[in-house]
Structures are given as structure tokens and as C-alpha cells.
Design a protein around this motif. Structure first.
Motif, PDB file in Angstrom:
ATOM      1  N   ASP A  27       0.771  -1.211   0.016  1.00 51.60           N
ATOM      2  CA  ASP A  27       0.063   0.010  -0.063  1.00 51.60           C
ATOM      3  C   ASP A  27       0.785   1.280  -0.043  1.00 51.60           C
ATOM      4  O   ASP A  27       0.420   2.174  -0.429  1.00 51.60           O
ATOM      5  N   GLY A  28       2.088   1.227   0.341  1.00 52.31           N
ATOM      6  CA  GLY A  28       2.998   2.275   0.602  1.00 52.31           C
ATOM      7  C   GLY A  28       3.621   2.756  -0.886  1.00 52.31           C
ATOM      8  O   GLY A  28       3.165   2.042  -1.865  1.00 52.31           O
ATOM      9  N   ILE A  29       4.923   3.505  -0.693  1.00 54.81           N
ATOM     10  CA  ILE A  29       5.512   3.985  -1.744  1.00 54.81           C
ATOM     11  C   ILE A  29       6.650   2.789  -2.081  1.00 54.81           C
ATOM     12  O   ILE A  29       7.431   2.698  -1.223  1.00 54.81           O
ATOM     13  N   ASN A  30       6.153   1.836  -3.111  1.00 57.14           N
ATOM     14  CA  ASN A  30       7.273   0.973  -3.287  1.00 57.14           C
ATOM     15  C   ASN A  30       7.769   0.672  -4.702  1.00 57.14           C
ATOM     16  O   ASN A  30       6.607   1.102  -5.638  1.00 57.14           O
ATOM     17  N   PHE A  31       8.558   0.163  -4.757  1.00 53.41           N
ATOM     18  CA  PHE A  31       9.139  -0.138  -6.451  1.00 53.41           C
ATOM     19  C   PHE A  31      10.122  -1.288  -6.335  1.00 53.41           C
ATOM     20  O   PHE A  31      10.619  -1.802  -5.144  1.00 53.41           O
ATOM     21  N   PHE A  32      10.536  -1.844  -7.412  1.00 57.69           N
ATOM     22  CA  PHE A  32      11.672  -3.050  -7.590  1.00 57.69           C
ATOM     23  C   PHE A  32      12.859  -2.303  -8.483  1.00 57.69           C
ATOM     24  O   PHE A  32      13.974  -2.436  -7.621  1.00 57.69           O
ATOM     25  N   GLY A  33      12.509  -1.936  -9.392  1.00 64.80           N
ATOM     26  CA  GLY A  33      13.852  -1.498 -10.266  1.00 64.80           C
ATOM     27  C   GLY A  33      13.679  -1.949 -11.899  1.00 64.80           C
ATOM     28  O   GLY A  33      12.666  -1.828 -12.204  1.00 64.80           O
ATOM     29  N   TYR A  34      14.490  -2.369 -12.213  1.00 69.39           N
ATOM     30  CA  TYR A  34      14.924  -2.485 -13.642  1.00 69.39           C
ATOM     31  C   TYR A  34      13.861  -3.395 -14.307  1.00 69.39           C
ATOM     32  O   TYR A  34      13.598  -4.365 -13.449  1.00 69.39           O
TER      33      TYR A  34
ATOM     34  N   ILE B 286       8.008 -12.381  -3.149  1.00 70.39           N
ATOM     35  CA  ILE B 286       8.491 -11.123  -3.699  1.00 70.39           C
ATOM     36  C   ILE B 286       9.434 -10.212  -3.052  1.00 70.39           C
ATOM     37  O   ILE B 286       9.104  -9.754  -2.026  1.00 70.39           O
ATOM     38  N   LEU B 287      10.366  -9.852  -3.701  1.00 67.95           N
ATOM     39  CA  LEU B 287      11.358  -8.837  -3.045  1.00 67.95           C
ATOM     40  C   LEU B 287      11.018  -7.253  -3.550  1.00 67.95           C
ATOM     41  O   LEU B 287      10.629  -7.342  -4.638  1.00 67.95           O
ATOM     42  N   TYR B 288      10.943  -6.225  -2.734  1.00 66.44           N
ATOM     43  CA  TYR B 288      10.648  -4.938  -3.474  1.00 66.44           C
ATOM     44  C   TYR B 288      11.282  -3.651  -2.166  1.00 66.44           C
ATOM     45  O   TYR B 288      11.843  -4.530  -1.319  1.00 66.44           O
ATOM     46  N   LEU B 289      11.384  -2.892  -2.991  1.00 66.49           N
ATOM     47  CA  LEU B 289      11.945  -1.526  -2.071  1.00 66.49           C
ATOM     48  C   LEU B 289      10.745  -0.698  -1.649  1.00 66.49           C
ATOM     49  O   LEU B 289       9.950  -0.632  -2.266  1.00 66.49           O
ATOM     50  N   LYS B 290      10.999  -0.205  -0.285  1.00 66.34           N
ATOM     51  CA  LYS B 290       9.727   0.549   0.108  1.00 66.34           C
ATOM     52  C   LYS B 290      10.657   1.853   0.441  1.00 66.34           C
ATOM     53  O   LYS B 290      11.494   1.911   1.492  1.00 66.34           O
ATOM     54  N   VAL B 291       9.889   3.140   0.430  1.00 66.16           N
ATOM     55  CA  VAL B 291      10.404   4.515   1.084  1.00 66.16           C
ATOM     56  C   VAL B 291       9.345   5.259   1.503  1.00 66.16           C
ATOM     57  O   VAL B 291       8.121   5.020   1.225  1.00 66.16           O
ATOM     58  N   ASP B 292       9.478   6.322   2.007  1.00 70.39           N
ATOM     59  CA  ASP B 292       8.125   7.307   2.672  1.00 70.39           C
ATOM     60  C   ASP B 292       8.098   8.461   1.846  1.00 70.39           C
ATOM     61  O   ASP B 292       7.448   9.243   2.378  1.00 70.39           O
ATOM     62  N   GLN B 293       9.169   8.697   0.997  1.00 71.77           N
ATOM     63  CA  GLN B 293       9.193   9.976   0.325  1.00 71.77           C
ATOM     64  C   GLN B 293       9.554   9.755  -1.262  1.00 71.77           C
ATOM     65  O   GLN B 293      10.038   8.776  -1.500  1.00 71.77           O
ATOM     66  N   GLU B 294       9.431  10.757  -1.891  1.00 71.08           N
ATOM     67  CA  GLU B 294       9.621  10.717  -3.632  1.00 71.08           C
ATOM     68  C   GLU B 294      10.498  11.780  -3.972  1.00 71.08           C
ATOM     69  O   GLU B 294      10.150  12.533  -4.948  1.00 71.08           O
ATOM     70  N   ASN B 295      11.449  12.443  -3.075  1.00 70.03           N
ATOM     71  CA  ASN B 295      12.407  13.345  -3.453  1.00 70.03           C
ATOM     72  C   ASN B 295      13.159  12.883  -4.692  1.00 70.03           C
ATOM     73  O   ASN B 295      13.606  12.021  -4.863  1.00 70.03           O
ATOM     74  N   MET B 296      13.543  13.933  -5.579  1.00 67.55           N
ATOM     75  CA  MET B 296      14.719  13.655  -6.509  1.00 67.55           C
ATOM     76  C   MET B 296      15.662  13.203  -5.828  1.00 67.55           C
ATOM     77  O   MET B 296      16.300  13.529  -4.856  1.00 67.55           O
ATOM     78  N   ARG B 297      16.494  12.316  -6.454  1.00 77.77           N
ATOM     79  CA  ARG B 297      17.414  11.409  -5.859  1.00 77.77           C
ATOM     80  C   ARG B 297      17.183  10.996  -4.522  1.00 77.77           C
ATOM     81  O   ARG B 297      18.009  11.520  -3.349  1.00 77.77           O
TER      82      ARG B 297
END
Length: 415
Positions: A48-55, A67-78
């Protein structure tokens, strides 16, 4: 300055750009929805959060369906400059756990997170070693224990799991920041072409060696290289591990140029398959053939099939979209999935192509909000599950970056 550049530099450009988007999406496409799917296909978000995997072309799932994935709580540039990304595990029964985290990641490729081949318990990812100011890669188990560390980051792993190939993410941070990391403080060695290029990493011993240098690539000289800066990117190893491909790109006073190149794992038997014109995203169809969206004299921009170590190339299909995408082959070799970048209407399209009957299916279209641009843009980057009946991809159609899965059982049974 031509009319196009004058408009782009005008204070009116943001308004004109929005009007173009509005007209294309709501008047021409009449696309009032945030997404649309092929009949019978179901869409699921991984978290449900901000998440993605990559290429693209790397599966987030193992053979169990975890399933493996990445999760963060912001979407700032870099975003990696603001926070580490949590590495998450979602088991086949739906349990979600934070396993560990990484400081070396970007929005387009993540941290090159991936399961070790033929292993449901171990995975590898790139990280930043703060103490030694360098990028490294780590192998962890699903309980978060780090079981191995390598002194270089990985870019691609052989399907047998015996070796990996590496490149310079510092150089990419300067020349192609979408794919670079930004943690390193000492940048004095970024552009020494004689000591930079592609490294081979023995995953058993941990020993790494430089197998192809940028100086070596520059010896096949072109006048367009005068005053240019060079980089390598987009490494991919064939299924047997006997060959790998990569892009050699250079930009300078005369423009931007590139070559699609293959080589042996020791850096020998280098073959230029396409150059010096546009070559974009590619994947191995089998051990000897590469599918690539590129430009050729014969067909212009198109998805082409190259036969390695020869000058043979053929058009894949006239039905495929004549626009850049990210191709991946299903585990049974019968299907190709690819996508499109968002157009003026901000819609990204997802396609699957059947090699057996030559049919192309548009299985979905997804609206990408205008806030996702430049380095933090959202490309669908589709990738297959190991079983070949699910496709994973990223999208922002719900106004946040998420990893989604689509089940294709209905389409596969129908076809």
C-alpha cells in the motif's frame, strides 16, 4: 534557434505543454480513467505504501512466489540522499517483512535487487560502505543476515549464479544520473578511462578484475568521439552465461552516440552488433539472439533481432509499437512483454507479443502523473515472474509509485 526550442524556452511553455496534455488525453484519447486492462486480467498492488523494485528483465519473485521489493516514505529527486530504502519481502501467503535496507539506490534501477539464481532464500543487492566510501554488493538471506559481501556493486548476474558483472556507478551519476548513485565523496577517479569499464566478479571467491576498459572501446575510433565523455551501461548476460551484451555510449560536441556490443565473460571476442546510431533497451531471446529497440538503415526505429557474432539482423514484427520500450522474455520463451514511455497524454502502454502466432496484445494502459519526470519518472519496466504467468511493473496511476502484478492466466489459456 528553431521554433521548437524557442517555444521550449518561452515562459509560455508550461501552459502550452499542459494544454497539449489536456487535449491529447481528454479530447483525443477520451481517457478519463487512471488505468485500463485487457478483458479478464486482474491488477494487484504489492504494497500500500510507496514501493518499487527496479529495472526490467529481472524477476522480483522466486520460484515459491515470494516477492522482493523496495519501500520508502518520500519521493524526492535522488531519494537515496534523503533516506535508505527498506528491502521488503512479501511471502506467497501475504506476510510482509522488512529484511534489511540499502543506501545505494535510484528510482530507475533500485539497488539491482534480485534473487540469487536457483535459490529461494538468498538475494543480492548494492549498498554503500560508509566507512570506506565505496559501493559494494551484499548477499543476504530472507531473515536479513548478511552472508557475503563483495567489494564492487553488481550490475548483472549470470543465470547460473557463478559470476556477476560490474560497472562504475560514480561515472553514471555524472553522465547518466538516472542510473547512478550519489553517496561517494571522493570523485577524483571517475574519468580515468584506462582504469574504468566492466568488471568480472567471481561470486564464489569474491575476486574481481577489469575485463574491458573504456580506453579499449575507444580504439574502435569514430570522429564523433572527439571531445566526448564515455560510459558503459545496461549489461545483460545470456541464459548460459557464455556471452554478455552492453551499451557503449558517448556524448560530446558532435552529439550522442552508442553501440550495442557483445563479449565473452573474460572480455574477449568483442563484437559490435549495432552502431553508432540509436540503440536502446535490449534482452537476450536465447543464447545467440538479442532483441533490441534500435535504429538501423534498413528499418529505421524498430524492434530488431540480432544474431550474435554475425552481421545478421531481422525485424521482429511489424505489429510491435515503433517506440522505445523495455523488452523481457517469458521463462518458456513463448512471450515477450514490453511497454511504452508516457506520451503527451501521460499514458503508458503495456504489451505482450506471442512468438508462436505473431499476435500482439495491449494488456493495459496506465496514467503517469506529470509530477513523475526527469530522474524520478516512472517507467513501467515490466518483468516476468519465474513461472511466466505474472508480469510485474511499476506505475504511478494511483498518484504514488507502486509495484503491481498482472496475472495472465486468462490470456495464456485463451491463446
Amino acid at each position: 534557434m528553431d521554433i521548437k526550442n524557442k517555444l521550449r524556452n518561452s515562459f509560455l511553455f508550461p501552459l502550452l505543454d499542459y494544454l497539449r496534455y489536456f487535449f491529447k488525453r481528454y479530447i483525443i484519447q477520451r481517457a478519463y480513467h487512471s488505468y485500463r486492462l485487457f478483458k479478464g486480467i486482474k491488477l494487484k498492488s504489492v504494497d500500500d505504501g510507496i514501493n518499487f523494485f527496479g529495472y526490467y528483465n529481472i524477476s522480483p519473485s522466486n520460484s515459491n512466489g515470494d516477492i522482493l521489493y523496495l519501500k520508502v516514505d518520500q519521493e524526492n529527486m535522488r531519494g537515496s540522499l534523503y533516506q535508505p530504502a527498506s528491502i521488503m519481502l512479501k511471502t506467497v501467503n501475504g506476510t510482509i517483512t522488512k529484511i534489511t535496507e540499502t543506501k545505494a539506490w535510484n528510482w530507475q534501477q533500485g539497488c539491482m535487487l534480485q534473487w540469487l539464481p536457483r535459490d529461494n532464500d538468498l538475494f543480492i543487492f548494492n549498498d554503500y560502505d560508509v566507512e570506506n566510501d565505496r559501493y559494494i554488493s551484499k548477499v543476504a538471506n530472507t531473515y536479513g543476515k548478511i552472508v557475503r559481501t563483495y567489494d564492487r556493486p553488481i550490475n548483472n548476474i549470470s543465470k547460473l549464479g557463478n559470476y556477476a558483472l560490474s560497472l562504475n556507478y560514480e561515472r553514471l551519476a555524472t553522465l547518466r544520473p538516472d542510473y547512478g548513485y550519489f553517496n561517494i565523496n571522493d570523485k577524483k577517479n571517475i574519468f580515468k578511462d584506462e582504469n574504468d569499464g566492466i568488471w568480472y566478479i567471481d561470486l564464489q571467491t569474491g575476486i574481481s578484475k577489469l575485463i574491458i576498459t573504456i580506453d579499449q572501446l575507444k580504439k574502435v575510433w569514430s570522429p564523433t568521439m572527439e571531445g566526448a565523455m564515455h560510459k558503459v551501461n545496461h549489461i545483460d548476460i545470456n541464459p548460459s552465461g557464455s556471452r554478455f551484451m552492453f551499451l557503449h555510449r558517448w556524448s560530446g560536441p558532435k552529439g550522442r552516440f552508442m553501440r550495442l556490443i557483445t563479449a565473452n565473460p573474460d572480455g574477449g571476442n568483442i563484437e559490435i552488433l549495432n552502431g553508432d546510431t540509436m540503440t536502446s533497451h535490449s534482452c537476450w531471446k536465447d543464447n545467440n539472439h538479442i532483441i533490441s529497440f534500435c535504429n538501423t538503415v534498413e528499418y529505421g526505429d524498430a524492434y530488431m533481432v540480432f544474431k550474435d557474432n554475425t552481421d545478421k539482423k531481422d525485424l521482429l514484427s511489424k505489429k510491435l509499437p515503433v517506440t522505445d520500450g523495455h523488452p523481457s522474455i517469458s521463462s518458456n520463451g513463448k512471450w515477450l512483454v514490453t511497454d511504452t514511455y508516457p506520451g503527451a497524454d501521460r499514458l503508458s502502454f503495456l504489451y505482450v507479443y506471442n512468438f508462436l502466432n505473431g499476435e500482439l496484445y495491449c494488456i493495459g494502459q496506465f496514467y503517469q502523473p506529470r509530477k513523475y519526470n526527469a530522474e524520478k519518472r516512472i517507467d513501467l519496466h515490466p518483468k516476468w515472474s519465474l513461472k511466466g504467468n505474472n508480469i510485474f511493473f511499476e506505475s504511478g496511476h494511483n498518484n504514488k509509485r507502486c509495484l503491481y502484478s498482472i496475472n495472465l492466466d486468462t490470456l495464456l489459456e485463451h491463446d
